[in-house]
Design a protein around this motif. Structure first.
Motif, PDB file in Angstrom:
ATOM      1  N   MET A 116       0.871  -1.309   0.102  1.00 46.43           N
ATOM      2  CA  MET A 116       0.015   0.004   0.104  1.00 46.43           C
ATOM      3  C   MET A 116       0.808   1.244  -0.013  1.00 46.43           C
ATOM      4  O   MET A 116       1.652   1.292   1.016  1.00 46.43           O
ATOM      5  CB  MET A 116      -0.845   0.057   1.314  1.00 46.43           C
ATOM      6  N   ASP A 117       0.726   2.038  -1.011  1.00 47.56           N
ATOM      7  CA  ASP A 117       1.621   3.338  -1.077  1.00 47.56           C
ATOM      8  C   ASP A 117       0.874   4.310  -0.514  1.00 47.56           C
ATOM      9  O   ASP A 117      -0.541   4.441  -0.332  1.00 47.56           O
ATOM     10  CB  ASP A 117       2.282   3.519  -2.395  1.00 47.56           C
ATOM     11  N   ASP A 118       1.339   5.646  -0.609  1.00 48.31           N
ATOM     12  CA  ASP A 118       0.773   6.544  -0.020  1.00 48.31           C
ATOM     13  C   ASP A 118      -0.129   7.584  -1.069  1.00 48.31           C
ATOM     14  O   ASP A 118      -0.604   8.521  -0.628  1.00 48.31           O
ATOM     15  CB  ASP A 118       1.810   7.615   0.742  1.00 48.31           C
ATOM     16  N   SER A 119      -0.320   6.899  -2.360  1.00 51.55           N
ATOM     17  CA  SER A 119      -1.402   7.624  -3.210  1.00 51.55           C
ATOM     18  C   SER A 119      -2.676   7.599  -2.485  1.00 51.55           C
ATOM     19  O   SER A 119      -3.493   8.485  -2.914  1.00 51.55           O
ATOM     20  CB  SER A 119      -1.176   6.966  -4.475  1.00 51.55           C
ATOM     21  N   GLY A 120      -2.755   6.488  -1.572  1.00 50.86           N
ATOM     22  CA  GLY A 120      -4.251   6.582  -1.077  1.00 50.86           C
ATOM     23  C   GLY A 120      -4.190   7.049   0.292  1.00 50.86           C
ATOM     24  O   GLY A 120      -5.375   6.881   0.932  1.00 50.86           O
ATOM     25  N   ASN A 129      -0.412   7.953  12.643  1.00 54.76           N
ATOM     26  CA  ASN A 129      -1.637   7.361  12.763  1.00 54.76           C
ATOM     27  C   ASN A 129      -2.298   7.172  11.501  1.00 54.76           C
ATOM     28  O   ASN A 129      -2.469   7.891  10.389  1.00 54.76           O
ATOM     29  CB  ASN A 129      -2.435   8.919  13.629  1.00 54.76           C
ATOM     30  N   LEU A 130      -2.877   5.998  11.456  1.00 50.36           N
ATOM     31  CA  LEU A 130      -3.505   5.492  10.300  1.00 50.36           C
ATOM     32  C   LEU A 130      -4.875   6.396   9.896  1.00 50.36           C
ATOM     33  O   LEU A 130      -5.573   6.750  10.731  1.00 50.36           O
ATOM     34  CB  LEU A 130      -4.163   3.973  10.502  1.00 50.36           C
ATOM     35  N   THR A 131      -5.157   6.541   8.560  1.00 54.62           N
ATOM     36  CA  THR A 131      -6.302   7.078   8.207  1.00 54.62           C
ATOM     37  C   THR A 131      -7.494   6.019   8.336  1.00 54.62           C
ATOM     38  O   THR A 131      -7.262   4.928   8.328  1.00 54.62           O
ATOM     39  CB  THR A 131      -6.292   7.730   6.735  1.00 54.62           C
ATOM     40  N   ASP A 132      -8.875   6.771   8.315  1.00 53.80           N
ATOM     41  CA  ASP A 132      -9.665   5.872   8.408  1.00 53.80           C
ATOM     42  C   ASP A 132      -9.822   4.753   7.144  1.00 53.80           C
ATOM     43  O   ASP A 132     -10.303   3.888   6.948  1.00 53.80           O
ATOM     44  CB  ASP A 132     -11.279   6.700   8.221  1.00 53.80           C
ATOM     45  N   GLY A 133      -9.479   5.510   5.874  1.00 53.32           N
ATOM     46  CA  GLY A 133      -9.399   4.489   4.573  1.00 53.32           C
ATOM     47  C   GLY A 133      -8.446   3.535   4.811  1.00 53.32           C
ATOM     48  O   GLY A 133      -8.659   2.442   4.105  1.00 53.32           O
ATOM     49  N   THR A 134      -7.316   3.548   5.056  1.00 55.70           N
ATOM     50  CA  THR A 134      -6.296   2.847   5.441  1.00 55.70           C
ATOM     51  C   THR A 134      -6.663   1.605   6.641  1.00 55.70           C
ATOM     52  O   THR A 134      -6.661   0.428   6.254  1.00 55.70           O
ATOM     53  CB  THR A 134      -5.024   3.096   6.093  1.00 55.70           C
ATOM     54  N   LYS A 135      -7.447   1.858   7.588  1.00 60.23           N
ATOM     55  CA  LYS A 135      -8.050   1.077   8.562  1.00 60.23           C
ATOM     56  C   LYS A 135      -9.174   0.035   7.751  1.00 60.23           C
ATOM     57  O   LYS A 135      -9.272  -1.094   8.127  1.00 60.23           O
ATOM     58  CB  LYS A 135      -8.800   1.886   9.540  1.00 60.23           C
ATOM     59  N   ASN A 136      -9.926   0.609   7.100  1.00 66.74           N
ATOM     60  CA  ASN A 136     -10.874  -0.180   6.372  1.00 66.74           C
ATOM     61  C   ASN A 136     -10.243  -1.191   5.343  1.00 66.74           C
ATOM     62  O   ASN A 136     -10.543  -2.341   5.552  1.00 66.74           O
ATOM     63  CB  ASN A 136     -11.822   0.850   5.633  1.00 66.74           C
ATOM     64  N   ARG A 191       0.879  -2.894  12.484  1.00 69.27           N
ATOM     65  CA  ARG A 191       0.750  -4.126  13.147  1.00 69.27           C
ATOM     66  C   ARG A 191       0.005  -4.154  14.538  1.00 69.27           C
ATOM     67  O   ARG A 191      -0.732  -5.105  14.470  1.00 69.27           O
ATOM     68  CB  ARG A 191       2.324  -4.309  13.788  1.00 69.27           C
ATOM     69  N   ASP A 192      -0.118  -3.096  15.171  1.00 67.06           N
ATOM     70  CA  ASP A 192      -0.843  -2.889  16.176  1.00 67.06           C
ATOM     71  C   ASP A 192      -2.480  -3.139  15.809  1.00 67.06           C
ATOM     72  O   ASP A 192      -3.349  -3.680  16.367  1.00 67.06           O
ATOM     73  CB  ASP A 192      -0.852  -1.638  16.936  1.00 67.06           C
ATOM     74  N   PHE A 193      -2.775  -2.293  14.709  1.00 65.66           N
ATOM     75  CA  PHE A 193      -4.119  -2.261  14.002  1.00 65.66           C
ATOM     76  C   PHE A 193      -4.573  -3.837  13.594  1.00 65.66           C
ATOM     77  O   PHE A 193      -5.661  -4.273  13.972  1.00 65.66           O
ATOM     78  CB  PHE A 193      -4.429  -1.425  12.925  1.00 65.66           C
ATOM     79  N   LEU A 194      -3.836  -4.514  13.115  1.00 72.85           N
ATOM     80  CA  LEU A 194      -4.203  -5.917  12.460  1.00 72.85           C
ATOM     81  C   LEU A 194      -4.011  -6.861  13.920  1.00 72.85           C
ATOM     82  O   LEU A 194      -4.894  -7.605  13.744  1.00 72.85           O
ATOM     83  CB  LEU A 194      -2.980  -6.499  11.749  1.00 72.85           C
ATOM     84  N   VAL A 195      -3.350  -6.522  14.811  1.00 71.91           N
ATOM     85  CA  VAL A 195      -3.391  -7.310  16.159  1.00 71.91           C
ATOM     86  C   VAL A 195      -4.958  -7.116  16.761  1.00 71.91           C
ATOM     87  O   VAL A 195      -5.417  -8.077  17.323  1.00 71.91           O
ATOM     88  CB  VAL A 195      -2.432  -6.941  17.090  1.00 71.91           C
ATOM     89  N   SER A 196      -5.510  -5.875  16.692  1.00 78.34           N
ATOM     90  CA  SER A 196      -6.734  -5.517  17.292  1.00 78.34           C
ATOM     91  C   SER A 196      -7.913  -6.184  16.428  1.00 78.34           C
ATOM     92  O   SER A 196      -8.678  -6.179  17.026  1.00 78.34           O
ATOM     93  CB  SER A 196      -6.831  -3.848  17.296  1.00 78.34           C
ATOM     94  N   LYS A 197      -7.637  -6.675  15.190  1.00 80.64           N
ATOM     95  CA  LYS A 197      -8.295  -7.292  14.369  1.00 80.64           C
ATOM     96  C   LYS A 197      -8.364  -8.838  14.412  1.00 80.64           C
ATOM     97  O   LYS A 197      -8.885  -9.223  13.765  1.00 80.64           O
ATOM     98  CB  LYS A 197      -8.274  -6.755  13.102  1.00 80.64           C
ATOM     99  N   GLY A 198      -7.571  -9.254  15.638  1.00 74.96           N
ATOM    100  CA  GLY A 198      -7.542 -10.740  15.734  1.00 74.96           C
ATOM    101  C   GLY A 198      -6.233 -11.465  15.132  1.00 74.96           C
ATOM    102  O   GLY A 198      -6.186 -12.592  15.215  1.00 74.96           O
TER     103      GLY A 198
END
Length: 253
Positions: A116-120, A129-136, A191-198
């Motif tokens: 995932m590059d920063d074009s998004g 801090n992750l953007t909402d789009g990245t989290k989705n 990494r922390d976000f992926l862990v938070s999702k299981g």
């Protein structure tokens, strides 16, 4: 230097013979000559030490260059993975949950993953801090990853963070030292976000590369966007260079 010393000696001798100076003056000149000689010996010793240091550095450099050449030979000897091979390996390791229309597939050694590059816009400006789009997007990725690693105990995840080459002056106040530090913090955020999702936290690792592994020349805005990226890989310990699994016997050399 020898000519100067001989000159001093000649002058001193002439002065004594001619009676122009006292014995005290002669002693002063003699002590000055001895001081000069000691200084010369010290300089010679320091030059010898520096030559030894330089010789050691040259030897060390030659060792590093030899190691780099060997790594290049190994890399060139590894057959390149074609696009079809990459897609096939992605399906084999990741399963059919990923749609290649949504992700850019990438390879690192024996591991394969997504980029995932920063074009998004991955992170909020000037932060990790992750953007909402990245989290989705990561949420759907986490669902696939967690199922794969729970069903295969030999699969691990590595999250790689990369930045562009712009300095991090504005982030110094936030404790960020350089781009290596920033890329590591951003990889940690993923990494922390992926862990938070299981995703099991003992199966996921991070690496921060800073600006040192650019995809593009890093001159235009688009180049910088491409270089600011996160890559998530799946593979076995050897593919990810993790080493022996805990509890497995270590190879003794």
């Amino acid at each position: 230097m020898k000519k100067i010393l001989m000159f001093f000696v000649a002058v001193s001798a002439f002065a004594l013979l001619s009676g122009c100076v006292s014995l005290e003056e002669y002693d002063r000149v003699q002590k000055h000559l001895e001081t000069e000689q000691e200084a010369n010996r010290a300089i010679a010793a320091e030059n010898s030490r520096l030559e030894s240091v330089i010789s050691g550095l040259r030897t060390e450099r030659e060792k590093h260059m030899t190691a780099i050449d060997e790594l290049r030979k190994q890399a060139n000897a590894t057959p390149a993975m074609t696009e079809d091979d990459l897609v096939e390996r992605m399906q084999k390791i990741w399963g059919s949950g990923l749609r290649d229309s949504e992700w850019e597939y990438v390879q690192s050694g024996g591991a394969v993953g997504v980029r995932m590059d920063d074009s998004g816009v991955l992170f909020k400006s000037g932060s990790w801090n992750l953007t909402d789009g990245t989290k989705n997007k990561l949420a759907s990725l986490a669902d696939i990853i967690s199922k794969k690693v729970k069903s295969d105990p030999n699969l691990f995840i590595r999250v790689d963070g990369h930045t562009d080459s712009d300095p991090v002056k504005k982030l110094k106040a936030k404790g960020i030292n350089d781009n290596i530090h920033l890329s590591t913090m951003r990889a940690m955020a993923v990494r922390d976000f992926l862990v938070s999702k299981g995703v099991p936290k003992d199966r996921i690792f991070i690496a921060g590369f800073g600006e040192y592994w650019p995809l593009n020349a890093d001159k235009s805005a688009k180049d910088k966007q491409r270089n600011r990226r996160v890559e998530v890989y799946l593979g076995d310990p050897n593919a990810l260079s993790i080493g022996a699994l805990p509890g497995q016997p270590q190879v003794q050399k």
